[in-house]
Write an enzyme that holds these catalytic residues in place. Structure first.
Site, short mmCIF file in Angstrom:
data_model
loop_
_atom_site.label_atom_id
_atom_site.label_comp_id
_atom_site.label_asym_id
_atom_site.label_seq_id
_atom_site.Cartn_x
_atom_site.Cartn_y
_atom_site.Cartn_z
N ALA A 151 0.83 -1.21 0.00
CA ALA A 151 0.00 0.00 0.00
C ALA A 151 0.87 1.26 0.00
O ALA A 151 2.02 1.23 0.45
CB ALA A 151 -0.92 -0.01 1.22
N LYS A 177 1.90 -4.92 3.27
CA LYS A 177 2.97 -4.03 3.73
C LYS A 177 2.58 -2.58 3.52
O LYS A 177 2.36 -2.16 2.38
CB LYS A 177 4.28 -4.30 2.99
CG LYS A 177 5.47 -3.54 3.61
CD LYS A 177 6.71 -3.56 2.73
CE LYS A 177 6.69 -2.43 1.72
NZ LYS A 177 6.83 -1.08 2.36
N PRO A 178 2.49 -1.79 4.59
CA PRO A 178 2.28 -0.35 4.42
C PRO A 178 3.58 0.32 3.99
O PRO A 178 4.66 -0.27 4.07
CB PRO A 178 1.87 0.10 5.82
CG PRO A 178 2.55 -0.86 6.74
CD PRO A 178 2.59 -2.19 6.00
N SER A 229 4.25 4.04 -7.40
CA SER A 229 4.80 4.74 -8.56
C SER A 229 4.90 3.82 -9.76
O SER A 229 4.86 2.58 -9.63
CB SER A 229 6.18 5.29 -8.22
OG SER A 229 7.11 4.21 -8.06
N GLU A 250 -1.93 -0.39 -9.53
CA GLU A 250 -2.56 0.94 -9.58
C GLU A 250 -1.45 1.94 -9.37
O GLU A 250 -0.94 2.10 -8.27
CB GLU A 250 -3.65 1.05 -8.49
CG GLU A 250 -4.67 2.14 -8.78
CD GLU A 250 -4.24 3.53 -8.34
OE1 GLU A 250 -3.62 4.26 -9.17
OE2 GLU A 250 -4.51 3.89 -7.19
N CYS A 284 -3.40 10.20 -7.04
CA CYS A 284 -3.17 9.86 -8.45
C CYS A 284 -4.23 10.43 -9.37
O CYS A 284 -4.01 10.55 -10.58
CB CYS A 284 -3.13 8.34 -8.62
SG CYS A 284 -1.80 7.54 -7.71
N GLU A 380 4.41 13.35 -13.14
CA GLU A 380 3.56 13.50 -11.96
C GLU A 380 4.29 14.27 -10.86
O GLU A 380 5.34 13.84 -10.38
CB GLU A 380 3.15 12.11 -11.46
CG GLU A 380 2.10 12.15 -10.38
CD GLU A 380 1.60 10.76 -10.03
OE1 GLU A 380 0.42 10.63 -9.67
OE2 GLU A 380 2.39 9.79 -10.10
#
Length: 478
Positions: A151, A177-178, A229, A250, A284, A380
């Site tokens: 995440a 996993k954060p 990313s 994503e 995003c 971005e």
């Protein structure tokens, strides 16, 4: 200085330190100060979490849909009951405003979990049929197995929900996993889920990119899912390809916001500024790349500049702020770098600087006079920076809107229904909003094309991503 909080991994129903005892500091981005330590997990920790998830999978897979639904509904209720605690931890985790975190994140999280609780009872294949004489075919839809999930740091709580809810609803087990910069709320979620789910169904390990790489490369998971990313997504896809794991990506976005001359300028400016600056633009789908038809360009830029100048950033307990700090020192450096490298033809209408010396705050910024091939248009920024370009006609708007490597979200602003429908067809993005930007609902899919990745979050489509399809054929003569 107050005593540092100690965060721990959650593996097989218990909290643990990293096997080798290593830790990493966790910084509150609103203060720039260390407030906690978290495990820096390595191979032994990944092995333990994967073993726990693998051992728990057969029993969880064989639970009935109604049992999984009941567990998810209990989780939603528990999150709702502990909302204040979660908001406080998430605010310290990210520096986000307390009030907005409570109103804009917890309710959708709870709603999304309840949606997937309902979806758990719709896990079905096609009805039986005879496609060859004497033989009946059945399609079974099954969970894929253990899911390795990573995440991001921009919405740690909500993205954890987007990961675990569909996976668990479908009968999978999870190792999540954060981000290493925002682990606190995920560890608290582990405590909440741990009181409801069987041991090993949901596991959390903290760590850095090497920890995530070890998870993806591990032999146990059948699927790897990441929100992050483009570079990270490409690395995950490459690693997963070595043993043909399923991959759900994503990734980044560079959402075009196409404003035609017939739009309601005050409404558009108000909505776009909020959608661009919310969460410091660290989204995003943020409305940060605005294309305005030339006949209203100057009026629109003036109004947007005023809206930006009136937008406030500050500490989490300030009720007047729209957004808090950037997530970390590296992100502050990245956003600042885009502004420092602007070409001479660009104009910073407002902002363009750090706010204060404490924490990682950046002023709401509007930049005009930009060209299609400028770095800040193509890449971005992931910060509170809205760029503005001037276009002539519909064809040019489509060309420029689609002229980036990302394809996650977009919006069109016009009163002309035919134009709105044409644009929604021509825009090469996974989502097209019309006269709005950024609302999401659990029932509709979220995910992009091109370098924004593949696979869907939310909706029945996102749920199906965590399943596999099996054909069963039986003879009628037996």
């Amino acid at each position: 200085m107050s005593e540092l909080r100690t965060l721990r991994n959650y593996i097989n129903g218990e909290f643990r330190d990293a096997a080798d005892g290593r830790t990493t500091d966790v910084v509150n981005p609103a203060t720039g100060e260390v407030y906690a330590t978290a495990p820096l997990s390595a191979a032994a920790d990944v092995d333990a979490a994967m073993a726990a998830a693998a051992a728990a999978f057969p029993a969880w897979r064989d639970t009935t849909p109604s049992e999984r639904q009941k567990a998810l509904l209990k989780i939603a209720d528990a999150i709702e009951a502990r909302a204040d605690e979660l908001v406080a931890v998430e605010s310290e985790n990210t520096g986000k405003p307390l009030g907005l975190t409570a109103s804009e994140e917890v309710p959708p999280m709870v709603d999304q979990i309840r949606f997937f609780a309902g979806a758990a009872r719709l896990l079905e294949g096609r009805s039986a049929g005879e496609y060859m004489e004497g033989l009946t075919s059945i399609v079974r839809r099954e969970p894929v197995g253990v899911c390795a999930q990573v995440a991001p740091w921009n919405y740690p709580m909500m993205m954890a929900v987007w990961k675990f809810a569909p996976a668990i609803a479908a009968g999978n087990t999870v190792v999540l996993k954060p981000s290493d910069t925002t682990p606190a709320s995920t560890v608290l979620l582990a405590e909440i889920l741990g009181g409801i789910l069987p041991d090993g169904v949901f596991n959390v390990i903290c760590g850095d990119r090497d920890t995530g790489r070890a998870m993806v490369e591990h032999k146990v998971p059948a699927m790897a899912s990441i929100t992050g990313s483009v570079r990270a997504g490409m690395q995950v896809a490459e690693s997963a390809s070595k043993d043909v794991k399923r991959v759900h990506l994503e990734l980044g976005g560079k959402a075009p916001v196409v404003v035609f001359s017939d739009t309601d300028i005050p409404k558009a400016v108000g909505d776009i500024s909020v959608a661009g600056f919310f969460n410091a633009g660290q989204d995003c789908t943020a409305a940060t790349r605005v294309l305005v038809q030339e006949s209203i360009h100057d009026e629109f830029v003036a109004a947007l500049t005023k809206a930006a100048a009136d937008t406030k950033t500050g500490q989490p307990d300030d009720e007047d702020v729209l957004f808090g700090p950037l997530n970390n020192a590296n992100q502050l450096k990245q956003v600042s770098g885009f502004i420092e490298r602007l070409p001479s033809h660009a104009k910073v209408e407002t902002g363009g600087h750090r706010v204060g010396e404490k924490g990682f705050f950046y002023a709401p910024t509007v930049v005009s006079g930009l060209k299609q091939d400028d770095e800040i248009i193509q890449n971005e920024v992931f910060g509170p920076v809205i760029t503005v370009q001037s276009f002539t006609d519909e064809d040019q708007a489509v060309e420029w809107a689609n002229g980036v490597e990302y394809a996650l979200a977009s919006s069109v602003w016009t009163k002309n229904h035919g134009r709105a429908m044409r644009m929604s067809k021509k825009l090469d993005f996974g989502c097209v909003w019309i006269n709005t930007h950024i609302p999401l609902v659990a029932e509709m899919p979220h995910g992009g094309f091109k370098k924004s990745g593949y696979g869907k979050d939310l909706s029945a489509y996102g749920f199906e991503d965590y399943t596999r399809i099996k054909h069963v054929m039986t003879s009628l003569e037996g």
